[in-house]
Every structure is written in structure tokens, then in C-alpha cells.
Design an enzyme around this catalytic site. Structure first.
Site, PDB file in Angstrom:
ATOM      1  N   ASN A 255       0.852  -1.201   0.000  1.00  0.00           N
ATOM      2  CA  ASN A 255       0.000   0.000   0.000  1.00  0.00           C
ATOM      3  C   ASN A 255       0.883   1.245   0.000  1.00  0.00           C
ATOM      4  O   ASN A 255       2.106   1.147  -0.059  1.00  0.00           O
ATOM      5  CB  ASN A 255      -0.937  -0.038   1.202  1.00  0.00           C
ATOM      6  CG  ASN A 255      -0.159  -0.133   2.496  1.00  0.00           C
ATOM      7  OD1 ASN A 255       0.607   0.745   2.842  1.00  0.00           O
ATOM      8  ND2 ASN A 255      -0.338  -1.247   3.207  1.00  0.00           N
TER       9      ASN A 255
ATOM     10  N   ASP B  23      -4.440  -6.316   4.945  1.00  0.00           N
ATOM     11  CA  ASP B  23      -5.535  -7.102   5.526  1.00  0.00           C
ATOM     12  C   ASP B  23      -5.590  -8.495   4.907  1.00  0.00           C
ATOM     13  O   ASP B  23      -6.123  -9.427   5.493  1.00  0.00           O
ATOM     14  CB  ASP B  23      -6.873  -6.394   5.292  1.00  0.00           C
ATOM     15  CG  ASP B  23      -6.966  -5.131   6.131  1.00  0.00           C
ATOM     16  OD1 ASP B  23      -6.572  -5.185   7.310  1.00  0.00           O
ATOM     17  OD2 ASP B  23      -7.397  -4.087   5.597  1.00  0.00           O
TER      18      ASP B  23
ATOM     19  N   ASP C 239      -4.831 -10.135  12.819  1.00  0.00           N
ATOM     20  CA  ASP C 239      -4.986  -8.759  13.289  1.00  0.00           C
ATOM     21  C   ASP C 239      -4.025  -8.517  14.465  1.00  0.00           C
ATOM     22  O   ASP C 239      -4.232  -9.035  15.566  1.00  0.00           O
ATOM     23  CB  ASP C 239      -6.443  -8.512  13.714  1.00  0.00           C
ATOM     24  CG  ASP C 239      -6.705  -7.043  13.903  1.00  0.00           C
ATOM     25  OD1 ASP C 239      -5.873  -6.356  14.534  1.00  0.00           O
ATOM     26  OD2 ASP C 239      -7.741  -6.560  13.400  1.00  0.00           O
ATOM     27  N   ILE C 240      -3.011  -7.731  14.203  1.00  0.00           N
ATOM     28  CA  ILE C 240      -1.958  -7.511  15.210  1.00  0.00           C
ATOM     29  C   ILE C 240      -2.503  -6.732  16.416  1.00  0.00           C
ATOM     30  O   ILE C 240      -2.289  -7.111  17.568  1.00  0.00           O
ATOM     31  CB  ILE C 240      -0.766  -6.742  14.589  1.00  0.00           C
ATOM     32  CG1 ILE C 240      -0.239  -7.497  13.370  1.00  0.00           C
ATOM     33  CG2 ILE C 240       0.334  -6.517  15.609  1.00  0.00           C
ATOM     34  CD1 ILE C 240       0.757  -6.731  12.518  1.00  0.00           C
TER      35      ILE C 240
ATOM     36  N   PHE D 206      -4.667   2.916  14.759  1.00  0.00           N
ATOM     37  CA  PHE D 206      -4.954   3.942  13.766  1.00  0.00           C
ATOM     38  C   PHE D 206      -6.120   3.430  12.923  1.00  0.00           C
ATOM     39  O   PHE D 206      -6.343   2.214  12.833  1.00  0.00           O
ATOM     40  CB  PHE D 206      -3.734   4.184  12.866  1.00  0.00           C
ATOM     41  CG  PHE D 206      -2.859   5.312  13.355  1.00  0.00           C
ATOM     42  CD1 PHE D 206      -2.035   5.144  14.438  1.00  0.00           C
ATOM     43  CD2 PHE D 206      -2.868   6.548  12.711  1.00  0.00           C
ATOM     44  CE1 PHE D 206      -1.233   6.181  14.898  1.00  0.00           C
ATOM     45  CE2 PHE D 206      -2.081   7.593  13.150  1.00  0.00           C
ATOM     46  CZ  PHE D 206      -1.260   7.413  14.248  1.00  0.00           C
TER      47      PHE D 206
ATOM     48  N   LYS E 275     -13.833   0.183  15.215  1.00  0.00           N
ATOM     49  CA  LYS E 275     -12.545  -0.518  15.410  1.00  0.00           C
ATOM     50  C   LYS E 275     -12.081  -0.409  16.858  1.00  0.00           C
ATOM     51  O   LYS E 275     -11.519  -1.348  17.421  1.00  0.00           O
ATOM     52  CB  LYS E 275     -11.483   0.065  14.468  1.00  0.00           C
ATOM     53  CG  LYS E 275     -11.689  -0.363  13.019  1.00  0.00           C
ATOM     54  CD  LYS E 275     -10.733   0.333  12.046  1.00  0.00           C
ATOM     55  CE  LYS E 275     -11.128  -0.014  10.606  1.00  0.00           C
ATOM     56  NZ  LYS E 275     -10.373   0.697   9.581  1.00  0.00           N
TER      57      LYS E 275
ATOM     58  N   LYS F 270     -11.781  -4.057  18.425  1.00  0.00           N
ATOM     59  CA  LYS F 270     -10.412  -4.531  18.670  1.00  0.00           C
ATOM     60  C   LYS F 270      -9.992  -4.333  20.125  1.00  0.00           C
ATOM     61  O   LYS F 270      -8.847  -4.546  20.479  1.00  0.00           O
ATOM     62  CB  LYS F 270      -9.438  -3.817  17.733  1.00  0.00           C
ATOM     63  CG  LYS F 270      -9.721  -4.058  16.249  1.00  0.00           C
ATOM     64  CD  LYS F 270      -8.594  -3.545  15.368  1.00  0.00           C
ATOM     65  CE  LYS F 270      -8.955  -3.640  13.895  1.00  0.00           C
ATOM     66  NZ  LYS F 270      -7.799  -3.855  13.028  1.00  0.00           N
TER      67      LYS F 270
HETATM   68  O1  PMT Z   1       2.992   5.907   6.653  1.00  0.00           O
HETATM   69  P1  PMT Z   1       2.440   7.251   6.214  1.00  0.00           P
HETATM   70  O2  PMT Z   1       2.642   7.479   4.713  1.00  0.00           O
HETATM   71  O3  PMT Z   1       2.952   8.400   7.031  1.00  0.00           O
HETATM   72  O4  PMT Z   1       0.850   7.202   6.382  1.00  0.00           O
HETATM   73  C1  PMT Z   1       0.316   7.138   7.655  1.00  0.00           C
HETATM   74  C2  PMT Z   1      -0.853   6.150   7.719  1.00  0.00           C
HETATM   75  C3  PMT Z   1      -1.998   6.667   6.869  1.00  0.00           C
HETATM   76  C4  PMT Z   1      -0.413   4.777   7.234  1.00  0.00           C
HETATM   77  C5  PMT Z   1      -1.244   6.056   9.222  1.00  0.00           C
HETATM   78  O5  PMT Z   1      -1.621   7.315   9.675  1.00  0.00           O
HETATM   79  C6  PMT Z   1      -2.389   5.057   9.425  1.00  0.00           C
HETATM   80  O6  PMT Z   1      -3.554   5.374   9.307  1.00  0.00           O
HETATM   81  N1  PMT Z   1      -2.038   3.785   9.744  1.00  0.00           N
HETATM   82  C7  PMT Z   1      -3.007   2.688   9.852  1.00  0.00           C
HETATM   83  C8  PMT Z   1      -3.386   2.210   8.482  1.00  0.00           C
HETATM   84  C9  PMT Z   1      -4.329   1.043   8.532  1.00  0.00           C
HETATM   85  O7  PMT Z   1      -3.934  -0.050   8.247  1.00  0.00           O
HETATM   86  O8  PMT Z   1      -5.558   1.348   8.946  1.00  0.00           O
HETATM   87  P2  PMT Z   1      -6.778   0.274   9.047  1.00  0.00           P
HETATM   88  O9  PMT Z   1      -7.959   1.104   9.342  1.00  0.00           O
HETATM   89  O10 PMT Z   1      -6.798  -0.607   7.871  1.00  0.00           O
HETATM   90  O11 PMT Z   1      -6.393  -0.605  10.286  1.00  0.00           O
HETATM   91  C10 PMT Z   1      -6.789  -0.288  11.609  1.00  0.00           C
HETATM   92  C11 PMT Z   1      -5.701  -0.616  12.588  1.00  0.00           C
HETATM   93  O12 PMT Z   1      -5.517  -2.039  12.610  1.00  0.00           O
HETATM   94  C12 PMT Z   1      -4.341  -0.002  12.277  1.00  0.00           C
HETATM   95  O13 PMT Z   1      -3.775   0.450  13.500  1.00  0.00           O
HETATM   96  C13 PMT Z   1      -3.533  -1.164  11.729  1.00  0.00           C
HETATM   97  O14 PMT Z   1      -2.151  -1.036  12.045  1.00  0.00           O
HETATM   98  C14 PMT Z   1      -4.148  -2.342  12.460  1.00  0.00           C
HETATM   99  N2  PMT Z   1      -4.068  -3.634  11.759  1.00  0.00           N
HETATM  100  C15 PMT Z   1      -4.684  -3.818  10.566  1.00  0.00           C
HETATM  101  C16 PMT Z   1      -4.621  -5.061   9.959  1.00  0.00           C
HETATM  102  C17 PMT Z   1      -3.931  -6.110  10.595  1.00  0.00           C
HETATM  103  N3  PMT Z   1      -3.829  -7.302  10.042  1.00  0.00           N
HETATM  104  N4  PMT Z   1      -3.344  -5.891  11.786  1.00  0.00           N
HETATM  105  C18 PMT Z   1      -3.413  -4.688  12.383  1.00  0.00           C
HETATM  106  O15 PMT Z   1      -2.868  -4.499  13.460  1.00  0.00           O
END
Ligand code: PMT
Length: 416
Positions: free
Chosen positions: A220, A289, A316-317, A333, A347, A351
Site C-alpha cells: 500500500n 488485511d 490482526d496484530i 490507527f 474498530k 479490537k
Molecule cells: O505511513 P504514512 O505514509 O505516514 O501514512 C500514515 C498512515 C496513513 C499509514 C497512518 O496514519 C495510518 O492510518 N495507519 C493505519 C493504516 C491502517 O492499516 O488502517 P486500518 O484502518 O486498515 O487498520 C486499523 C488498525 O488495525 C491499524 O492500526 C492497523 O495497524 C491495524 N491492523 C490492521 C490489519 C492487521 N492485520 N493488523 C493490524 O494491526
């Protein structure tokens, strides 16, 4: 109302200032009960405090007469707050390990009211990492520090370690909200220094890469800038930082411990195996994901027509960290293209997070691979918008907010 203060005096030259503190508190109509360590009585007599407070002074844990006057459990229950002034390095160490081998440490262990600690010691003792670790541990437990001041010391040295002046301790006790650490200003970039002293922070940053074959992968647009800025801000706040990072084009902060990973699976192991050793986990990484079910050993040949890749869900970490028995304070995030608040709050709950920082992605500004960003931060009973600014400043603001929320959570736990 903080109107019944138990003043615990430890052995140090600053004990004489505790007499002035007693006088000031009494002037404010606060009822004061003084307890002293044995060594404190070598500096100032119990009689002085008895005269100033108007109450008998207790010095020993196991004294038949004194226990009859007001037993230590009764004293701990009586107090609306306890202040230890001066608090020696020795007493701070005892409190941090939960020892109860004298009246003062036993009272503190038995107390459920707010506890304030006003340290006084030689500057080298203050700077000793052991003392700083002990102080950090006390802060984490919601004990409020009334920081010592800089100046000339009784031993002839100059530096930090003089007990705060009685007037400022008095103002703090009467005016302060119980349990909370000094308030941090989330809109300031400079005020985060030291707020995470002794705290261990684990941060994930950047994208993951999910290989399809030896030359291709799914990824991504994350650049890692947000996560790296958070690592820098946490270090600036005094934390020790472990940065688990996907492949990015950035220089990691020199003081951080860096763990390089590539895939979501690797990030999962790197984070979950370390999370319980940390106090805070911030998941800023953009974790895939889905990952291909199969990684082909050889380069996939061009197909004449359509080609299908079968994907499977990654682990999911964040959710896994939140389920650990000794979970850190967990901050996620949320990267959203629409209905930001609805999805972020979902979330947060699903989570089992302590906090979530939501940002728009795929819009004109902010989000992925930009130097600026804005966040809407949610926790279970509140939220705060951190407006568009550089990721460096935003990270400092988020670190301040995390520190504040974490302290409030601990304070609430202690109060239960
Ligand atoms: O890296 P940059 O270019 O500075 O951009 C910053 C950012 C946009 C990446 C950052 O601000 C951000 O939003 N990071 C989280 C991106 C994300 O994966 O969001 P999500 O809504 O898909 O996931 C929600 C949360 O679950 C996140 O904290 C993610 O780290 C976590 N996750 C998701 C999938 C997974 N398998 N395990 C996880 O822990």
C-alpha cells in the site's frame, strides 16, 4: 475536597521545610496529621510538627501506644490525600517496589487516596537511572510527583534535587486534581519533554509487503512517516522506543531499537512477542488485511487472459495485542475514505483498544505519504480533533494525548 492531609516526613535536610508546609496547610484550614520516619526525627523533632499541626505525631509502625492513638490503617483511611515531603531516594525506591517495612511505606501501601511525592535528594542521586526508573514506576501507578527544583544543595553541589518550596507544594495539594500527573498541553510541541520518562513504547510503522512470487508483492501507499514521527516524539518525551517497521525509505531515529520486517505475518510476530514488555503499543503501520494464499517459487508467467490470486486474511496484530494477559496501553490507527468516525469507533470497540487515531486517506491532503496529516482521536468516553499540521507536530500532540489518557486510565484503576 482535600481537607485531611497526611504529611509523611522522611529523613533529609529538607525536613525543616515540611514544618513550613504544615503551617501553610493549617492556615488554609486543612487538618494535618504528620507521620515521620525514624531518620526524619534526627533532623526535626516530632514536637515541632505536633505543635504546628495540633495533632500527635506518629513515627513507628509497631508501637502499642501510637497504634492505639490512630492505627496505621485508620490513618490511611482518614486521609483525603497523602503527601511525602521530603521523599528520599530510599523511600521512593521502597514505594516503587511496594515494600512496607516502616510506618510511611505501610501507610502508602494501605492508602486508596491520592498520593503526592515531593522528592529531595542530592543531584547525582536524582539523576541515577535507578531513581528515575522508580519515579517512572510510581507515575505509572498514578502517584503524583511534585518535582524537585534546581539550585544549590545542602551538600554543596548544584543541580536538580532541592525539594519544591512549601508554598508550591501547598498550592498543588489544595488546587490540584487528585491522581493526575502534571497536565500536558496537547497543542504544544515543547511540553512533551519528559512525560514518558521510563516508559517503554512499541510502535509499528510503514507498509507490509505480501509476496506473490520472487519479484512481485502486494503493498500500500504508506511511507512510514507517521510511525517514524511517533517514534521520534516518544523518544523526545523520554520513552525508550522499539520501532517495528515495514520497508520504507526513511532513516530511523538513532535512539530507537529497530526491528525490520516485510510481511504482515512477520510484523505480527515481531509485535506480539515484544508487546508485553512495553507499556504502550501504537499501531501506525498500514498492515495488509489480505495476503496471497500461495507464494509461487518461480516468477508467475504472463497469462493470455485473466488471472486470479486467492487471498487470505492476515492476523490482526492490534486485536492480538489487546488480548494479551499483560497488555500495554493499545493505540490503533484507522485509515478511512468515508464515514471516518463511525468506522474508527467501531474498530476501537471491536479490537478492544484504549484509543484510536483516525485519518482520512485517499483525499487531497494528509494520510499516506504526505508530510502533513490531521487526526480525529477517539477513546471510550471522549474524542479530540488534532487539526492538519506536520506529522512531526501531530506526533508530539498524539504522544501527549496518549500519556494523559494512560495516566487517567491508571488513576481510574487505582481509584476502584
Ligand atoms: O505511513 P504514512 O505514509 O505516514 O501514512 C500514515 C498512515 C496513513 C499509514 C497512518 O496514519 C495510518 O492510518 N495507519 C493505519 C493504516 C491502517 O492499516 O488502517 P486500518 O484502518 O486498515 O487498520 C486499523 C488498525 O488495525 C491499524 O492500526 C492497523 O495497524 C491495524 N491492523 C490492521 C490489519 C492487521 N492485520 N493488523 C493490524 O494491526
Amino acid at each position: 475536597m482535600n481537607n485531611r492531609i497526611l504529611l509523611a516526613v522522611c529523613g533529609g535536610i529538607a525536613a525543616y521545610k515540611a514544618a513550613e508546609l504544615t503551617r501553610l496547610l493549617r492556615k488554609k484550614n486543612v487538618e494535618v496529621q504528620v507521620v515521620m520516619t525514624e531518620s526524619a526525627t534526627q533532623f526535626v523533632s516530632a514536637l515541632t510538627f505536633q505543635a504546628l499541626s495540633g495533632n500527635p505525631v506518629q513515627t513507628r509502625l509497631l508501637d502499642e501506644y501510637e497504634e492505639q492513638a490512630m492505627g496505621h490503617i485508620h490513618l490511611a483511611r482518614w486521609a483525603s490525600s497523602i503527601v511525602i515531603a521530603p521523599a528520599t531516594a530510599n523511600m521512593i525506591a521502597k514505594l516503587s517496589y511496594g515494600l512496607a517495612d516502616d510506618l510511611v511505606s505501610t501507610l502508602c501501601l494501605a492508602a486508596t487516596c491520592p498520593i503526592y511525592v515531593a522528592p529531595a535528594m542530592n543531584q547525582a542521586m536524582w539523576h541515577n537511572p535507578v531513581t528515575q526508573e522508580n519515579i517512572a514506576r510510581l507515575k505509572q501507578r498514578g502517584i503524583s510527583m511534585i518535582d524537585p527544583e534546581q539550585g544549590e544543595q545542602a551538600c554543596g553541589e548544584t543541580g536538580i534535587g532541592r525539594m519544591a518550596e512549601p508554598a508550591s507544594i501547598c498550592a498543588r495539594l489544595i488546587g490540584d486534581k487528585p491522581y493526575l500527573m502534571p497536565q500536558t498541553n496537547v497543542d504544544s510541541t515543547q511540553k512533551t519533554r519528559g512525560i514518558l520518562e521510563g516508559v517503554k513504547v512499541l510502535i509499528s510503522a510503514g507498509p507490509t509487503r505480501e509476496p506473490l512470487d520472487p519479484v512481485r508483492y502486494i503493498t500500500n501507499r504508506s511511507s512510514g512517516k507517521m510511525g517514524y514521527a511517533l517514534a521520534e516524539a516518544a523518544l523526545q518525551a523520554g520513552a525508550s522506543v522499539t520501532l517495528v517497521t515495514g520497508v520504507v525509505n526513511l532513516k530511523a531515529p538513532a535512539a530507537a531499537e529497530v526491528v525490520q520486517v516485510e510481511t504482515a505475518e512477520q510484523m505480527y510476530h515481531a509485535v506480539t512477542s515484544r508487546a508485553q514488555e512495553h507499556n504502550i503499543y501504537i499501531g501506525a503501520a498500514a498492515v495488509a488485511d489480505y495476503a496471497p494464499v500461495q507464494i509461487k517459487e518461480q516468477k508467475i508467467k504472463t497469462q493470455a487472459h485473466e488471472s486470479t490470486i486467492i487471498l487470505q486474511k492476515t492476523k490482526d496484530i492490534l486485536a492480538a495485542v489487546a488480548l494479551l494477559p499483560h497488555r500495554p496501553f493499545v493505540v490503533g490507527f484507522a485509515a478511512e475514505t468515508h464515514d471516518l468516525a463511525v468506522y474508527a469507533k467501531g474498530k476501537l470497540v471491536r479490537k478492544k483498544l484504549d484509543m484510536i487515531a483516525a485519518n482520512w486517506v485517499g483525499k487531497e491532503q494528509g494520510g499516506f505519504d504526505r508530510d502533513e496529516n490531521s487526526l480525529h482521536v477517539f477513546w471510550h468516553d471522549g474524542d479530540k480533533v488534532l487539526p492538519m499540521t506536520s506529522k512531526t507536530q501531530l506526533a508530539q500532540q498524539l504522544i501527549a494525548l496518549i500519556s494523559k489518557r494512560m495516566n487517567e486510565k491508571m488513576a481510574a484503576k487505582i481509584a476502584l
